[in-house]
Enzyme design. Sequence first.
Site, PDB file in Angstrom:
ATOM      1  N   GLY A   1       0.807  -1.219   0.000  1.00 15.86           N
ATOM      2  CA  GLY A   1       0.000   0.000   0.000  1.00 15.86           C
ATOM      3  C   GLY A   1       0.837   1.264   0.000  1.00 15.86           C
ATOM      4  N   THR A   2       0.623   2.087   1.022  1.00 19.43           N
ATOM      5  CA  THR A   2       1.235   3.414   1.053  1.00 19.43           C
ATOM      6  C   THR A   2       2.737   3.392   1.278  1.00 19.43           C
ATOM      7  OG1 THR A   2       0.765   3.725   3.407  1.00 19.43           O
ATOM      8  CG2 THR A   2      -0.921   4.482   1.830  1.00 19.43           C
ATOM      9  N   LEU A   3       3.305   2.254   1.646  1.00 20.79           N
ATOM     10  CA  LEU A   3       4.762   2.164   1.794  1.00 20.79           C
ATOM     11  C   LEU A   3       5.472   1.900   0.461  1.00 20.79           C
ATOM     12  CD1 LEU A   3       5.005   0.160   5.126  1.00 20.79           C
ATOM     13  CD2 LEU A   3       5.965   2.429   4.719  1.00 20.79           C
TER      14      LEU A   3
ATOM     15  N   GLU B   1       2.466   1.503  11.450  1.00 25.22           N
ATOM     16  CA  GLU B   1       1.293   0.668  11.205  1.00 25.22           C
ATOM     17  C   GLU B   1       0.405   0.489  12.436  1.00 25.22           C
ATOM     18  OE1 GLU B   1       0.544   0.187   8.291  1.00 25.22           O
ATOM     19  OE2 GLU B   1       2.309  -0.127   7.072  1.00 25.22           O
TER      20      GLU B   1
END
Length: 181
Positions: free
Chosen positions: A18-20, A94
Amino acid sequence: MGAAAAEGEKRTLVFTYGTLKRGFSNHGLLQDLTRAGDAAFVAAAATAEPLPLVCGPYRVPFLLNLPGEHGCQRVKGELYSVTARGLARLDELEGVSRAHYERLPVSVVVVVDGEREAAATEGAVAYYAHRGYAAEMWARSGRRGHAEYSPAVAAGYVRRVDRPQHLTFLDQIRVFVSSKS
């Protein structure tokens, strides 16, 4: 401690979906960890088995630890080798200690030129939606997942600093899963 000193440390393979990933809002953390010698890009990868990947509140991506669910696909992402210091930083992002996500094993395959390789990589981990709300998130998504958190899927993503600050992230998730799609 520089990159040379960090090379001898035990590392964990972390699958990001995802956003990483490169090109997304939280990738800066992995860039910082890479500069510090606490992370290194390994390869493009995908989950070995189909898993649900859904978007929750604010288009935040969630991998659900619900293997075998109909309507899910192999999820594309990136594999990183991360030190214990790097894992601690990722755990903080997270919200592992706050039950936002949980770090659990995942079987992945390395992807070369868009093709799946035969051998699965064991010993990798991923950040899954916490089991306390994962099934509700799957139901709220209409039991349909994405194969990849792409720019089109991420459209409308709201950064953490731009979200309402009077609700915790878990409260935001509870509101989301209880609302109509």
